[in-house]
Design a protein around this motif. Structure first.
Motif, PDB file in Angstrom:
ATOM      1  N   SER A 170     -22.124  -5.254   8.414  1.00 51.83           N
ATOM      2  CA  SER A 170     -21.643  -5.985   7.241  1.00 51.83           C
ATOM      3  C   SER A 170     -20.300  -5.413   6.781  1.00 51.83           C
ATOM      4  N   PRO A 171     -19.459  -6.246   6.133  1.00 50.43           N
ATOM      5  CA  PRO A 171     -18.137  -5.777   5.695  1.00 50.43           C
ATOM      6  C   PRO A 171     -18.228  -4.607   4.721  1.00 50.43           C
ATOM      7  N   VAL A 172     -17.230  -3.751   4.778  1.00 53.13           N
ATOM      8  CA  VAL A 172     -17.160  -2.552   3.940  1.00 53.13           C
ATOM      9  C   VAL A 172     -16.097  -2.769   2.870  1.00 53.13           C
ATOM     10  N   PRO A 173     -16.401  -2.531   1.608  1.00 51.91           N
ATOM     11  CA  PRO A 173     -15.377  -2.653   0.557  1.00 51.91           C
ATOM     12  C   PRO A 173     -14.457  -1.431   0.552  1.00 51.91           C
ATOM     13  N   TRP A 174     -13.529  -1.394   1.488  1.00 56.20           N
ATOM     14  CA  TRP A 174     -12.713  -0.196   1.702  1.00 56.20           C
ATOM     15  C   TRP A 174     -11.948   0.212   0.444  1.00 56.20           C
ATOM     16  N   LEU A 175     -11.394  -0.750  -0.274  1.00 59.75           N
ATOM     17  CA  LEU A 175     -10.567  -0.442  -1.439  1.00 59.75           C
ATOM     18  C   LEU A 175     -11.222  -0.861  -2.746  1.00 59.75           C
ATOM     19  N   GLY A 176     -12.481  -1.284  -2.697  1.00 57.42           N
ATOM     20  CA  GLY A 176     -13.125  -1.831  -3.882  1.00 57.42           C
ATOM     21  C   GLY A 176     -14.103  -0.910  -4.571  1.00 57.42           C
ATOM     22  N   THR A 177     -14.538   0.157  -3.905  1.00 59.67           N
ATOM     23  CA  THR A 177     -15.486   1.082  -4.522  1.00 59.67           C
ATOM     24  C   THR A 177     -14.893   2.488  -4.534  1.00 59.67           C
ATOM     25  N   THR A 178     -15.511   3.353  -5.318  1.00 65.55           N
ATOM     26  CA  THR A 178     -14.948   4.692  -5.543  1.00 65.55           C
ATOM     27  C   THR A 178     -14.838   5.498  -4.258  1.00 65.55           C
ATOM     28  N   TRP A 179     -15.957   5.656  -3.564  1.00 64.54           N
ATOM     29  CA  TRP A 179     -15.945   6.530  -2.394  1.00 64.54           C
ATOM     30  C   TRP A 179     -15.222   5.910  -1.211  1.00 64.54           C
ATOM     31  N   TRP A 180     -15.364   4.599  -1.026  1.00 67.78           N
ATOM     32  CA  TRP A 180     -14.657   3.984   0.094  1.00 67.78           C
ATOM     33  C   TRP A 180     -13.150   3.998  -0.133  1.00 67.78           C
ATOM     34  N   ALA A 181     -12.713   3.911  -1.385  1.00 66.84           N
ATOM     35  CA  ALA A 181     -11.276   4.009  -1.661  1.00 66.84           C
ATOM     36  C   ALA A 181     -10.768   5.420  -1.338  1.00 66.84           C
ATOM     37  N   ARG A 182     -11.566   6.438  -1.664  1.00 69.07           N
ATOM     38  CA  ARG A 182     -11.170   7.810  -1.306  1.00 69.07           C
ATOM     39  C   ARG A 182     -11.120   7.990   0.204  1.00 69.07           C
ATOM     40  N   ILE A 183     -12.115   7.430   0.897  1.00 61.64           N
ATOM     41  CA  ILE A 183     -12.115   7.539   2.355  1.00 61.64           C
ATOM     42  C   ILE A 183     -10.925   6.791   2.953  1.00 61.64           C
ATOM     43  N   SER A 184     -10.587   5.627   2.409  1.00 62.91           N
ATOM     44  CA  SER A 184      -9.433   4.869   2.906  1.00 62.91           C
ATOM     45  C   SER A 184      -8.140   5.642   2.703  1.00 62.91           C
ATOM     46  N   LEU A 185      -8.000   6.249   1.526  1.00 60.73           N
ATOM     47  CA  LEU A 185      -6.815   7.068   1.277  1.00 60.73           C
ATOM     48  C   LEU A 185      -6.782   8.270   2.218  1.00 60.73           C
ATOM     49  N   GLY A 186      -7.952   8.861   2.476  1.00 64.77           N
ATOM     50  CA  GLY A 186      -8.017   9.966   3.426  1.00 64.77           C
ATOM     51  C   GLY A 186      -7.609   9.544   4.827  1.00 64.77           C
ATOM     52  N   LEU A 187      -7.994   8.328   5.240  1.00 67.20           N
ATOM     53  CA  LEU A 187      -7.588   7.823   6.550  1.00 67.20           C
ATOM     54  C   LEU A 187      -6.079   7.634   6.631  1.00 67.20           C
ATOM     55  N   LEU A 188      -5.485   7.130   5.551  1.00 66.53           N
ATOM     56  CA  LEU A 188      -4.035   6.951   5.530  1.00 66.53           C
ATOM     57  C   LEU A 188      -3.321   8.294   5.628  1.00 66.53           C
ATOM     58  N   VAL A 189      -3.787   9.286   4.878  1.00 71.70           N
ATOM     59  CA  VAL A 189      -3.154  10.607   4.912  1.00 71.70           C
ATOM     60  C   VAL A 189      -3.389  11.270   6.260  1.00 71.70           C
ATOM     61  N   LEU A 190      -4.575  11.085   6.836  1.00 70.14           N
ATOM     62  CA  LEU A 190      -4.859  11.626   8.165  1.00 70.14           C
ATOM     63  C   LEU A 190      -3.920  11.027   9.202  1.00 70.14           C
ATOM     64  N   TRP A 191      -3.743   9.726   9.166  1.00 67.86           N
ATOM     65  CA  TRP A 191      -2.819   9.057  10.086  1.00 67.86           C
ATOM     66  C   TRP A 191      -1.392   9.559   9.890  1.00 67.86           C
ATOM     67  N   ALA A 192      -1.006   9.821   8.646  1.00 67.05           N
ATOM     68  CA  ALA A 192       0.383  10.185   8.360  1.00 67.05           C
ATOM     69  C   ALA A 192       0.695  11.629   8.736  1.00 67.05           C
ATOM     70  N   TRP A 193      -0.245  12.556   8.513  1.00 65.09           N
ATOM     71  CA  TRP A 193       0.056  13.977   8.639  1.00 65.09           C
ATOM     72  C   TRP A 193      -0.515  14.625   9.889  1.00 65.09           C
ATOM     73  N   LEU A 194      -1.226  13.870  10.712  1.00 69.30           N
ATOM     74  CA  LEU A 194      -1.811  14.458  11.910  1.00 69.30           C
ATOM     75  C   LEU A 194      -0.727  14.981  12.863  1.00 69.30           C
ATOM     76  N   GLY A 195       0.307  14.183  13.104  1.00 68.76           N
ATOM     77  CA  GLY A 195       1.362  14.608  14.027  1.00 68.76           C
ATOM     78  C   GLY A 195       2.127  15.823  13.533  1.00 68.76           C
ATOM     79  N   TYR A 196       2.352  15.908  12.223  1.00 61.37           N
ATOM     80  CA  TYR A 196       3.062  17.064  11.662  1.00 61.37           C
ATOM     81  C   TYR A 196       2.263  18.345  11.881  1.00 61.37           C
TER      82      TYR A 196
END
Length: 322
Positions: A170-196
């Motif tokens: 079933s679909p995940v509310p990535w940006l609509g709930t508290t914890w999924w929004a934190r996880i989504s932000l963590g994924l963005l930061v992980l994608w951005a800073w992994l290479g550095y």
């Protein structure tokens, strides 16, 4: 010249040499030292203007009430007293701590594994792979990166939920709930800073003598054993440095939460820097924001020092056991 009736002061050869060298020698020495000082003076002027002065000015503002217009009114420690009871600010600190736990362990391990792989002689086109992994760090602060993640993580039409539907999830509310929004932000930061962080680990790996791994391989150690028993212990200072930078970077996040979630939902992704920015430019509470920045700075320093002392104590303990 001597005064009549008084004995002449005896003068030694060293004194005569200094007197002979007198002002011209001093001027020549100053001239030699003055040119280098003249060339480095712009750095100190810029440092004092754009670093020392803003730091001192923010400390001065933290004891005043100012809204960017009119005189700044002295309030003493009232800003710090109000900050102590500001639940939103301490929630932003908690959000940063939770975000750190969400993505930093995974990012550190992935960066280490990728650095080991890209340092291996069995991987071809290493330069290309390093460049591709480092590119997200360059793009992370752009509006396009956050907008792309919003499209991917949209609950109804996002590509992430489309893929989950294909798997029967079933679909995940990535940006609509508290914890999924934190996880989504963590994924963005992980994608951005992994290479550095991978490049930091790679630099540390290239400083390790390859003879150690070769000797362990001759003794019958496999790649996994070499990784955990030789590579990781020797890279521990580099790992500590990377984690320290991650602590500072996590508590300093601004662009990513502002563009991806706006600090929501329910302030779940609000960070201290975002909170300081909102109080300064949205509510015009400049003095209160200055006090907030100094408390935030103190928390960062305490976290960095605590990690340093923990690592130092562990090193001392290991040395004592040896």
């Amino acid at each position: 010249m001597s005064v009549v009736g008084q004995p002449t002061e005896p003068v030694g050869p060293a004194v005569r040499l200094v007197r002979a060298a007198g002002p011209p020698a001093v001027r020549q020495r100053f001239r030699r030292a003055g040119w280098p000082l003249l060339f480095v003076a712009p750095f100190f002027v810029l440092f004092a203007t754009f670093s020392l002065y803003p730091i001192g000015f923010s400390l001065w503002l933290s004891f005043r009430d100012w809204s960017m217009s009119g005189p700044a009114r002295w309030v003493g420690t009232a800003n710090y007293d109000a900050l102590w009871h500001d639940t939103l600010f301490w929630q932003s600190m908690t959000n940063s701590a939770l975000l750190f736990l969400i993505y930093v362990p995974a990012m550190t391990l992935l960066a280490l594994v990728l650095a080991v792989l890209l340092n291996s002689r069995y991987v071809r086109l290493q330069g290309m792979w390093r460049t591709l992994l480092f590119l997200p760090y360059i793009m992370s602060g752009t509006v396009a990166a956050a907008f792309t993640f919003q499209l991917m993580l949209d609950e109804n039409a996002g590509y992430a939920n489309r893929f989950l539907r294909l798997l029967g999830v079933s679909p995940v509310p990535w940006l609509g709930t508290t914890w999924w929004a934190r996880i989504s932000l963590g994924l963005l930061v992980l994608w951005a800073w992994l290479g550095y962080n991978m490049l930091i680990m790679l630099a540390g790996l290239q400083a390790i003598p390859p003879e150690l791994s070769e000797a362990a391989r001759v003794d019958g150690a496999g790649p996994v054993r070499i990784f955990w028993r030789i590579t990781v212990p020797l890279l521990r200072p580099v790992i500590v440095f990377s984690v320290t930078l991650s602590i500072i970077g996590t508590f300093s996040l601004f662009t990513e939460p502002l563009l991806l979630t706006g600090g929501g939902p329910a302030n779940a992704t609000t960070t201290p820097v975002l909170q300081i920015w909102q109080n300064t430019f949205s509510f015009l509470r400049v003095g209160y924001s200055a006090a907030m920045s100094w408390v935030y700075f103190a928390v960062i320093v305490l976290l960095a020092l605590s990690q340093y002392f923990l690592v130092s104590r562990r090193d001392s303990y290991l040395e004592a056991r040896r």
